[in-house]
Scaffold this motif. Structure first.
Motif, mmCIF file in Angstrom:
data_model
loop_
_atom_site.group_PDB
_atom_site.id
_atom_site.type_symbol
_atom_site.label_atom_id
_atom_site.label_comp_id
_atom_site.label_asym_id
_atom_site.label_seq_id
_atom_site.Cartn_x
_atom_site.Cartn_y
_atom_site.Cartn_z
ATOM 1 N N GLY A 177 -53.933 29.957 58.382
ATOM 2 C CA GLY A 177 -53.432 31.119 57.667
ATOM 3 C C GLY A 177 -52.051 30.962 57.059
ATOM 4 N N TRP A 178 -51.612 29.717 56.881
ATOM 5 C CA TRP A 178 -50.318 29.512 56.217
ATOM 6 C C TRP A 178 -50.438 29.897 54.744
ATOM 7 N N VAL A 179 -49.504 30.731 54.287
ATOM 8 C CA VAL A 179 -49.492 31.199 52.903
ATOM 9 C C VAL A 179 -48.246 30.673 52.206
ATOM 10 N N SER A 180 -48.428 30.059 51.035
ATOM 11 C CA SER A 180 -47.299 29.524 50.271
ATOM 12 C C SER A 180 -46.479 30.669 49.692
ATOM 13 N N GLY A 181 -45.180 30.680 49.968
ATOM 14 C CA GLY A 181 -44.307 31.725 49.451
ATOM 15 C C GLY A 181 -43.855 31.443 48.027
ATOM 16 N N GLY A 182 -42.984 32.304 47.534
ATOM 17 C CA GLY A 182 -42.524 32.159 46.155
ATOM 18 C C GLY A 182 -41.645 30.954 45.936
ATOM 19 N N ASP A 183 -40.955 30.505 47.004
ATOM 20 C CA ASP A 183 -40.047 29.360 46.895
ATOM 21 C C ASP A 183 -40.761 28.097 47.356
ATOM 22 N N SER A 184 -41.813 27.707 46.642
ATOM 23 C CA SER A 184 -42.599 26.527 47.002
ATOM 24 C C SER A 184 -43.092 25.852 45.730
ATOM 25 N N LEU A 185 -43.462 24.597 45.857
ATOM 26 C CA LEU A 185 -43.928 23.851 44.691
ATOM 27 C C LEU A 185 -45.219 24.441 44.136
ATOM 28 N N THR A 186 -46.139 24.815 45.013
ATOM 29 C CA THR A 186 -47.395 25.411 44.545
ATOM 30 C C THR A 186 -47.123 26.692 43.771
ATOM 31 N N SER A 187 -46.234 27.522 44.280
ATOM 32 C CA SER A 187 -45.903 28.768 43.594
ATOM 33 C C SER A 187 -45.249 28.507 42.244
ATOM 34 N N SER A 188 -44.423 27.453 42.176
ATOM 35 C CA SER A 188 -43.795 27.094 40.909
ATOM 36 C C SER A 188 -44.835 26.690 39.872
ATOM 37 N N LEU A 189 -45.831 25.926 40.306
ATOM 38 C CA LEU A 189 -46.907 25.541 39.395
ATOM 39 C C LEU A 189 -47.613 26.772 38.848
ATOM 40 N N LEU A 190 -47.937 27.695 39.740
ATOM 41 C CA LEU A 190 -48.645 28.907 39.330
ATOM 42 C C LEU A 190 -47.795 29.743 38.367
ATOM 43 N N ALA A 191 -46.532 29.967 38.739
ATOM 44 C CA ALA A 191 -45.659 30.802 37.918
ATOM 45 C C ALA A 191 -45.409 30.195 36.548
ATOM 46 N N THR A 192 -45.269 28.879 36.495
ATOM 47 C CA THR A 192 -44.968 28.198 35.236
ATOM 48 C C THR A 192 -46.060 28.398 34.193
ATOM 49 N N ILE A 193 -47.300 28.487 34.663
ATOM 50 C CA ILE A 193 -48.405 28.633 33.705
ATOM 51 C C ILE A 193 -48.905 30.072 33.609
ATOM 52 N N GLY A 194 -48.181 31.012 34.241
ATOM 53 C CA GLY A 194 -48.499 32.422 34.050
ATOM 54 C C GLY A 194 -49.460 33.033 35.037
ATOM 55 N N ILE A 195 -49.602 32.430 36.226
ATOM 56 C CA ILE A 195 -50.481 32.975 37.258
ATOM 57 C C ILE A 195 -49.618 33.694 38.292
ATOM 58 N N ARG A 261 -53.076 16.360 48.150
ATOM 59 C CA ARG A 261 -52.390 15.186 47.610
ATOM 60 C C ARG A 261 -51.759 15.453 46.243
ATOM 61 N N LEU A 262 -52.136 16.562 45.592
ATOM 62 C CA LEU A 262 -51.572 16.893 44.287
ATOM 63 C C LEU A 262 -50.346 17.790 44.378
ATOM 64 N N THR A 263 -50.077 18.344 45.564
ATOM 65 C CA THR A 263 -48.963 19.289 45.676
ATOM 66 C C THR A 263 -48.030 19.027 46.849
ATOM 67 N N VAL A 264 -48.379 18.110 47.755
ATOM 68 C CA VAL A 264 -47.526 17.888 48.913
ATOM 69 C C VAL A 264 -46.200 17.256 48.510
ATOM 70 N N CYS A 265 -46.183 16.532 47.398
ATOM 71 C CA CYS A 265 -44.966 15.907 46.877
ATOM 72 C C CYS A 265 -44.761 16.319 45.423
ATOM 73 N N GLY A 266 -43.542 16.144 44.952
ATOM 74 C CA GLY A 266 -43.263 16.338 43.536
ATOM 75 C C GLY A 266 -43.230 14.990 42.852
ATOM 76 N N GLY A 267 -43.878 14.872 41.706
ATOM 77 C CA GLY A 267 -43.911 13.603 40.990
ATOM 78 C C GLY A 267 -44.904 13.663 39.854
ATOM 79 N N PRO A 268 -45.283 12.524 39.320
ATOM 80 C CA PRO A 268 -46.225 12.485 38.203
ATOM 81 C C PRO A 268 -47.550 13.163 38.497
ATOM 82 N N MET A 269 -47.898 13.298 39.795
ATOM 83 C CA MET A 269 -49.169 13.933 40.154
ATOM 84 C C MET A 269 -49.241 15.398 39.734
ATOM 85 N N LEU A 270 -48.114 16.013 39.387
ATOM 86 C CA LEU A 270 -48.151 17.415 38.984
ATOM 87 C C LEU A 270 -48.939 17.613 37.688
ATOM 88 N N ALA A 271 -48.956 16.596 36.840
ATOM 89 C CA ALA A 271 -49.787 16.690 35.632
ATOM 90 C C ALA A 271 -51.255 16.807 36.014
#
Length: 286
Positions: A177-195, A261-271
């Motif tokens: 039940g861990w939920v990603s908060g607003g200050d996280s990489l996953t949340s940044s990805l979502l916010a950047t594209i308008g989700i 594996r696409l969000t645990v780190c920041g790097g080229p995998m974000l594409a």
């Protein structure tokens, strides 16, 4: 040609041009520093940006296919224990580490005269870009860093256009039940594209936290974002996501699968992470 297709073709042309420029510069560049990495995230930046003969060794987690985006590529390099001793034997020009890599190891390497480059955990796309630029400079290949950043920017542009057709609210839910908060990489990805991230409606800390099943259901996101799409629970942590109440409200067509594996780190995998988000939204929209 539809506008979206024209945009993607134009972006691909820009990225291809940068790749050609990168190859040209690389051919004319002398051998760079010899580097060891003792952190999962620095492993991946090193493999993506350095020449193969610059890589002396990687962290013991480099081959973890669930968490490492470059696990296949990492197989060609020696694995290190994560301790200082085997790093010292290699006599690298510098060592890449995370800010949260074992402190005693980092301090011992520094006392032995090694240059240790430490990276913080990233929480946004912009943080990621800065780290790519930094490591590109460290390994002596800033042109490769520019190419990878162009890939991320292209993926952002494409994803924004794709998801703008239907505004949605999602909630990233992980084991137990861990939920990603607003200050996280996953949340940044979502916010950047308008989700919209529904985490704000679960009343958690900005970095995230554990939420009850009742709180997740009460938030009423349109979709939940999970790292795995199968229906097998190997332990209690995974079983949370397969609770009947959650499955009834969020069956497979209400779950966005974004591998860890696409969000645990920041790097080229974000594409790739952004492309995966688009593909998942197209899947659940049909």
């Amino acid at each position: 040609m539809p506008p979206s297709r024209r945009l993607r073709e134009r972006i691909r042309g820009i990225v291809a041009g940068l790749a050609i420029a990168s190859a040209t510069v690389t051919a004319a560049t002398a051998a760079g520093p010899r580097i060891a990495s003792i952190n999962l995230c620095t492993d991946q930046l090193l493999i993506a940006l350095a020449d193969p003969d610059q890589v002396l060794g990687l962290s013991p987690y480099a081959l973890d296919k669930a968490r490492s985006w470059m696990a296949v590529e990492a197989a060609r390099y020696p694995l290190l224990s994560g301790e200082a001793e085997d790093v010292l034997e290699l006599k690298p020009d510098l060592v890449l580490a995370g800010r949260y890599t074992k402190r005693a190891t980092r301090e011992l390497l520094k006392r032995q005269g090694l240059k240790v480059v430490e990276l913080d955990a990233v929480r946004s796309i912009e943080d990621t870009k800065q780290q790519i630029i930094r490591i590109g400079d460290v390994v002596g290949h800033p042109e490769r860093a520019a190419t990878q950043i162009a890939r991320i920017d292209a993926a952002v542009a494409w994803a924004r256009e794709a998801v703008a057709r239907k505004p949605v609210r999602v909630l990233g839910v992980s084991r137990r039940g861990w939920v990603s908060g607003g200050d996280s990489l996953t949340s940044s990805l979502l916010a950047t594209i308008g989700i919209t991230n529904a985490a704000r409606d679960v009343n958690l800390k900005s970095s995230g936290g554990f939420a009850s099943l009742e709180a997740i259901i009460a938030a009423k996101p349109d979709f939940i974002v999970v790292s795995e799409g199968d229906d097998f629970a190997e332990d209690q942590g995974r079983a949370f996501l397969l609770h009947p109440a959650l499955q009834d409200l969020y069956p497979p067509d209400k779950r966005i699968v974004l591998p860890e594996r696409l969000t645990v780190c920041g790097g080229p995998m974000l594409a790739d992470a952004l492309d995966r988000l688009v593909a998942e939204f197209e899947r659940v929209s049909h």
